[in-house]
Scaffold this motif. Structure first.
Motif, PDB file in Angstrom:
ATOM      1  N   ASN A 222       0.808  -1.235   0.000  1.00  8.42           N
ATOM      2  CA  ASN A 222       0.000   0.000   0.000  1.00  8.42           C
ATOM      3  C   ASN A 222       0.836   1.279   0.000  1.00  8.42           C
ATOM      4  O   ASN A 222       0.399   2.311   0.514  1.00  8.42           O
ATOM      5  CB  ASN A 222      -0.966   0.001   1.192  1.00  8.42           C
ATOM      6  CG  ASN A 222      -1.927  -1.170   1.151  1.00  8.42           C
ATOM      7  OD1 ASN A 222      -2.507  -1.481   0.109  1.00  8.42           O
ATOM      8  ND2 ASN A 222      -2.094  -1.840   2.284  1.00  8.42           N
ATOM      9  N   THR A 223       2.043   1.213  -0.546  1.00  8.42           N
ATOM     10  CA  THR A 223       2.860   2.421  -0.681  1.00  8.42           C
ATOM     11  C   THR A 223       3.200   2.721  -2.134  1.00  8.42           C
ATOM     12  O   THR A 223       3.915   3.684  -2.425  1.00  8.42           O
ATOM     13  CB  THR A 223       4.175   2.289   0.113  1.00  8.42           C
ATOM     14  OG1 THR A 223       4.904   1.142  -0.352  1.00  8.42           O
ATOM     15  CG2 THR A 223       3.909   2.154   1.602  1.00  8.42           C
ATOM     16  N   SER A 235       4.008  12.817   1.065  1.00  4.12           N
ATOM     17  CA  SER A 235       2.853  11.949   0.793  1.00  4.12           C
ATOM     18  C   SER A 235       3.247  10.480   0.883  1.00  4.12           C
ATOM     19  O   SER A 235       2.478   9.640   1.374  1.00  4.12           O
ATOM     20  CB  SER A 235       2.266  12.261  -0.578  1.00  4.12           C
ATOM     21  OG  SER A 235       3.234  12.045  -1.598  1.00  4.12           O
ATOM     22  N   GLN A 238       3.557   9.570   4.498  1.00  2.00           N
ATOM     23  CA  GLN A 238       2.237   9.382   5.101  1.00  2.00           C
ATOM     24  C   GLN A 238       1.678   7.999   4.777  1.00  2.00           C
ATOM     25  O   GLN A 238       1.072   7.342   5.634  1.00  2.00           O
ATOM     26  CB  GLN A 238       1.294  10.486   4.633  1.00  2.00           C
ATOM     27  CG  GLN A 238       1.635  11.862   5.203  1.00  2.00           C
ATOM     28  CD  GLN A 238       0.842  12.972   4.556  1.00  2.00           C
ATOM     29  OE1 GLN A 238       0.334  12.830   3.435  1.00  2.00           O
ATOM     30  NE2 GLN A 238       0.737  14.111   5.238  1.00  2.00           N
ATOM     31  N   LEU A 239       1.886   7.541   3.535  1.00  4.61           N
ATOM     32  CA  LEU A 239       1.442   6.198   3.165  1.00  4.61           C
ATOM     33  C   LEU A 239       2.188   5.143   3.982  1.00  4.61           C
ATOM     34  O   LEU A 239       1.601   4.153   4.441  1.00  4.61           O
ATOM     35  CB  LEU A 239       1.668   5.958   1.671  1.00  4.61           C
ATOM     36  CG  LEU A 239       0.792   6.742   0.696  1.00  4.61           C
ATOM     37  CD1 LEU A 239       1.241   6.482  -0.739  1.00  4.61           C
ATOM     38  CD2 LEU A 239      -0.681   6.369   0.872  1.00  4.61           C
ATOM     39  N   LYS A 242       0.887   5.126   7.550  1.00  4.60           N
ATOM     40  CA  LYS A 242      -0.453   4.533   7.620  1.00  4.60           C
ATOM     41  C   LYS A 242      -0.374   3.015   7.605  1.00  4.60           C
ATOM     42  O   LYS A 242      -1.065   2.336   8.385  1.00  4.60           O
ATOM     43  CB  LYS A 242      -1.313   5.022   6.463  1.00  4.60           C
ATOM     44  CG  LYS A 242      -2.759   4.533   6.518  1.00  4.60           C
ATOM     45  CD  LYS A 242      -3.603   5.149   5.414  1.00  4.60           C
ATOM     46  CE  LYS A 242      -5.055   4.698   5.530  1.00  4.60           C
ATOM     47  NZ  LYS A 242      -5.897   5.292   4.466  1.00  4.60           N
ATOM     48  N   GLU A 243       0.487   2.464   6.739  1.00  2.00           N
ATOM     49  CA  GLU A 243       0.620   1.005   6.660  1.00  2.00           C
ATOM     50  C   GLU A 243       1.370   0.452   7.865  1.00  2.00           C
ATOM     51  O   GLU A 243       0.937  -0.532   8.488  1.00  2.00           O
ATOM     52  CB  GLU A 243       1.336   0.617   5.374  1.00  2.00           C
ATOM     53  CG  GLU A 243       1.401  -0.883   5.122  1.00  2.00           C
ATOM     54  CD  GLU A 243       0.028  -1.507   4.905  1.00  2.00           C
ATOM     55  OE1 GLU A 243      -0.096  -2.742   5.112  1.00  2.00           O
ATOM     56  OE2 GLU A 243      -0.912  -0.778   4.537  1.00  2.00           O
ATOM     57  N   GLY A 254      -7.006   5.336  10.083  1.00  3.21           N
ATOM     58  CA  GLY A 254      -7.619   6.222   9.110  1.00  3.21           C
ATOM     59  C   GLY A 254      -6.590   7.224   8.616  1.00  3.21           C
ATOM     60  O   GLY A 254      -5.548   7.446   9.244  1.00  3.21           O
ATOM     61  N   THR A 255      -6.902   7.869   7.497  1.00  6.76           N
ATOM     62  CA  THR A 255      -5.956   8.814   6.906  1.00  6.76           C
ATOM     63  C   THR A 255      -5.625   9.957   7.850  1.00  6.76           C
ATOM     64  O   THR A 255      -4.458  10.349   7.998  1.00  6.76           O
ATOM     65  CB  THR A 255      -6.527   9.368   5.589  1.00  6.76           C
ATOM     66  OG1 THR A 255      -6.755   8.280   4.684  1.00  6.76           O
ATOM     67  CG2 THR A 255      -5.565  10.362   4.958  1.00  6.76           C
ATOM     68  N   THR A 256      -6.641  10.483   8.534  1.00  4.14           N
ATOM     69  CA  THR A 256      -6.403  11.611   9.437  1.00  4.14           C
ATOM     70  C   THR A 256      -5.480  11.226  10.576  1.00  4.14           C
ATOM     71  O   THR A 256      -4.501  11.939  10.873  1.00  4.14           O
ATOM     72  CB  THR A 256      -7.738  12.133  10.000  1.00  4.14           C
ATOM     73  OG1 THR A 256      -8.571  12.571   8.923  1.00  4.14           O
ATOM     74  CG2 THR A 256      -7.502  13.295  10.959  1.00  4.14           C
ATOM     75  N   ALA A 258      -3.396   8.684  10.686  1.00  3.25           N
ATOM     76  CA  ALA A 258      -2.077   8.343  10.149  1.00  3.25           C
ATOM     77  C   ALA A 258      -1.259   9.594   9.857  1.00  3.25           C
ATOM     78  O   ALA A 258      -0.057   9.655  10.158  1.00  3.25           O
ATOM     79  CB  ALA A 258      -2.228   7.501   8.888  1.00  3.25           C
ATOM     80  N   ASN A 259      -1.915  10.594   9.289  1.00  4.26           N
ATOM     81  CA  ASN A 259      -1.193  11.832   8.968  1.00  4.26           C
ATOM     82  C   ASN A 259      -0.761  12.574  10.231  1.00  4.26           C
ATOM     83  O   ASN A 259       0.298  13.220  10.263  1.00  4.26           O
ATOM     84  CB  ASN A 259      -2.046  12.737   8.083  1.00  4.26           C
ATOM     85  CG  ASN A 259      -2.207  12.169   6.679  1.00  4.26           C
ATOM     86  OD1 ASN A 259      -1.512  11.229   6.287  1.00  4.26           O
ATOM     87  ND2 ASN A 259      -3.136  12.727   5.914  1.00  4.26           N
TER      88      ASN A 259
END
Length: 655
Positions: A222-223, A235, A238-239, A242-243, A254-256, A258-259
């Motif tokens: 997922n990167t 970016s 961040q990926l 998140k993973e 979630g994206t928020t 993770a960021n």
């Protein structure tokens, strides 16, 4: 690592590492020490009167009634102490007042007695809906290792073999400590600065390995292979977070979120390697990775303090309990689609996990923590007494025999509680065990006098020397097999048996006349557990079978006297039972409601990492019912473990 990267990581750890230590302070979720040990006490008017008398006469020296080491003292013992201890002689109490204090100190005052169910079996008294508070425990050293290795496997399965990493993990201060008497337990309610520093050192070494894993970074899920570039964009970072965070925290990020996590580590001026090291180390030292946290579920209807576990939390809780490791790929997938919440699927996964290598380690730790067979006095014997057997490393060999015993009987044979008390299986191959068991070669089946685990060398060598110790053997059984609270000896208790004038007497005779004499401070407790040890007088201090005991004086043998293995006790059932020898006692224990209730307590304690209190009684009854079985046929221990996992209480978090 450049100065800026070191500063960023250092700034993060200045905040995080103290938080790891402080975080542990709330791990019991406001449960006081007494609640952790005993649960909610059952306070009658007599108990209240006894507590008041205790405060007035005893607390100044012996501490709070909730935490005193004088638990289970009888009125007779208290009376003797008042007469014999100089600092207590000014105390004046009537017999009725002594009995009230004894009642306040009795197990029944802080733990309700068992009840009899419709099948005429004893079970824990419980109120439906009760749930023990859930501690915020950190991963044990064993679990931390498996969790960190799981993260590394996502990059390359060879990284976990790095010698430096293994050395740093092994250097984490031990979390295995003596609890109660002669039992080693993993302490997951323990976080200290040395532990947190060692966890950081391990995480940082792992981050160095990850930064150098070129192929693993390129293919990291997922990167979009963005980690293959010479530098990392924000970016891409961040990926990656998140993973990595989803895998480390054992739940999707979630994206928020993770960021927000990524922002803690992002610095465009750092090199790719430095950024990866800072990020991996930071994630692997966050509480979400180091602790078992189950607070993402929804509130249970009708309660303001109970949450249901989310699918990922349930998968994580079951995986760590049954295998000592985070969820594997199959379990993650079932959590992702929510199927793990289905009872049938959960049961199937429990069966699958109990067939893995991790389950073998779980069984080993469960029974070691329950029965303490991995704790030894130094095995020091006269060479002639043991025929020159080399005792170097022998304690570990003895423990390993019982590790294999429980693995085979419980996992491979789906054995019952009676089976662990009576099976003659062994896989010991060390020739020294053959000497102890009096066989030319240890086979899979031992003689009848070795029925069950209590008759094995690890349990019998509780004191080295010329004489065995029925005291230590009996105490081990009453405390760890029957969960009866004996408490600590009084300060005036002798540290060794008094010398009797007779030379030619057995250890049993000496023990009985020294500790069971009426009017002594010893009789109240020793009369309860000595007799359990007498059943094992058919074995010498080295664990060898015998029909007579050789009597020694000044290391010289004077002669021998036949041993007496008869016993009478109320501890096994609550009513008086008699028998002869270890085999008969083991058979009685294998059918004992008290012994099976004790095992249910051990099982719950192992799962929760804190002693079971009365709020866990309903859940323990589910395991107990499975152990009892139906129509006179006991259920398996594996079934009892599954019953705990499938219980409604296992799916909930109480704060």
């Amino acid at each position: 690592m450049n100065v800026k990267a070191a500063y960023r990581l250092g700034a993060f750890l200045v905040v995080t590492l103290p938080m790891m230590v402080a975080f542990q302070n709330c791990s019991a979720l406001d449960m006081g020490p007494a609640e952790l040990r005993t649960g909610t006490p059952v306070v009658t008017e007599e108990v209240q009167q006894g507590q008041k008398l205790y405060v007035e006469n005893c607390a100044s020296c012996h501490g709070s009634v909730k935490s005193t080491a004088k638990r289970s003292r009888t009125a007779e013992q208290i009376s003797i102490a008042i007469k014999t201890e100089s600092q207590m002689r000014m105390i004046s109490l009537s017999q009725s007042e002594l009995e009230l204090i004894a009642k306040a100190l009795s197990p029944e005052s802080y733990n309700p007695p068992p009840v009899v169910n419709e099948d005429n079996r004893q079970e824990f008294a419980c109120t439906p809906g009760q749930l023990q508070k859930t501690p915020m425990t950190r991963l044990t050293n064993r679990e931390y290792k498996t969790a960190l290795f799981a993260l590394l496997d996502d990059f390359a399965t060879t990284l976990k073999s790095d010698a430096t990493l293994v050395s740093k993990i092994n250097a984490i201060p031990t979390d295995v400590a003596t609890e109660n008497r002669d039992t080693l337990k993993e302490q997951s309610l323990l976080m200290t600065a040395p532990i947190s520093n060692a966890l950081f050192e391990s995480a940082f070494r792992a981050s160095e390995l990850v930064a150098g894993a070129t192929t693993g970074l390129r293919n990291y899920p997922n990167t979009g292979q963005c980690l293959n570039a010479g530098s990392i964009t924000q970016s891409c970072h961040q990926l990656f977070v998140k993973e990595l965070g989803s895998r480390a925290f054992r739940r999707p990020l979630g994206t928020t979120e993770a960021n927000e996590v990524a922002a803690r580590f992002w610095d465009a001026s750092m090199s790719k390697s430095e950024l990866l090291q800072v990020t991996f180390t930071g994630v692997a030292t966050m509480p979400d990775f180091l602790y078992k946290i189950y607070d993402r579920g929804s509130a249970v209807v009708g309660s303001t303090t109970v949450l249901s576990l989310s699918a990922h939390e349930l998968a994580t809780k079951m995986a760590f309990f049954l295998t000592g490791a985070p969820p594997d790929t199959a379990l993650k997938a079932l959590a992702d689609n929510g199927q793990i919440l289905d009872d049938t699927v959960l049961a199937q996964q429990a069966d699958r996990l109990l067939g893995t290598a991790g389950a073998k380690d779980m069984i080993r730790r469960l029974f070691r923590e329950s029965y303490g067979y991995d704790v030894f006095d130094r095995l020091q014997y006269d060479s002639a007494f043991i025929n020159g057997v080399n005792t170097s490393g022998l304690g570990e060999v003895m423990s390993a025999e019982l590790d294999g015993f429980f693995e085979e009987v419980v996992l491979n044979r789906s054995g019952t509680f009676q089976d662990i008390m009576t099976s003659r299986y062994t896989n010991a191959t060390d020739a020294r065990m053959g000497v102890i068991y009096n066989v030319s070669a240890v086979t899979n089946t031992l003689a009848e006098d070795r029925s069950g685990f209590l008759s094995r060398a690890a349990m019998l060598t509780k004191r080295s020397g010329f004489t065995a110790s029925p005291i230590k053997r009996g105490l081990s059984i009453v405390e760890h097999v029957l969960c009866q609270d004996i408490g600590l000896p009084p300060p005036s208790a002798p540290t060794s048996l008094p010398v009797l004038t007779e030379d030619m007497i057995t250890t049993r005779y000496r023990t009985a006349h020294s500790t069971e004499a009426s009017g002594t401070t010893c009789v109240g407790c020793h009369s309860r557990f000595n007799t359990l040890g007498y059943a094992f007088e058919g074995f010498d201090s080295f664990g060898r079978s015998r029909t007579s005991e050789t009597i020694y004086k000044n290391n010289q043998a004077l002669g021998s006297i036949p041993v007496d293995t008869s016993y009478t006790t109320k501890e096994i059932t609550g009513n008086s039972v008699s028998g002869t020898g270890a085999r008969q006692m083991s058979e009685q224990l294998g059918m004992s409601d008290r012994a099976m209730m004790c095992f249910a307590k051990h099982l719950k304690r192992f799962e929760a990492r804190i002693p079971a209190d009365t709020n866990a009684n309903c859940q323990m009854n589910r395991s107990l019912t499975t152990l009892y079985g139906k129509d006179g046929t006991q259920g398996s221990i594996v079934g009892a473990i599954k019953s705990l996992v499938l219980s409604p209480e296992f799916r909930r978090w109480k704060y």
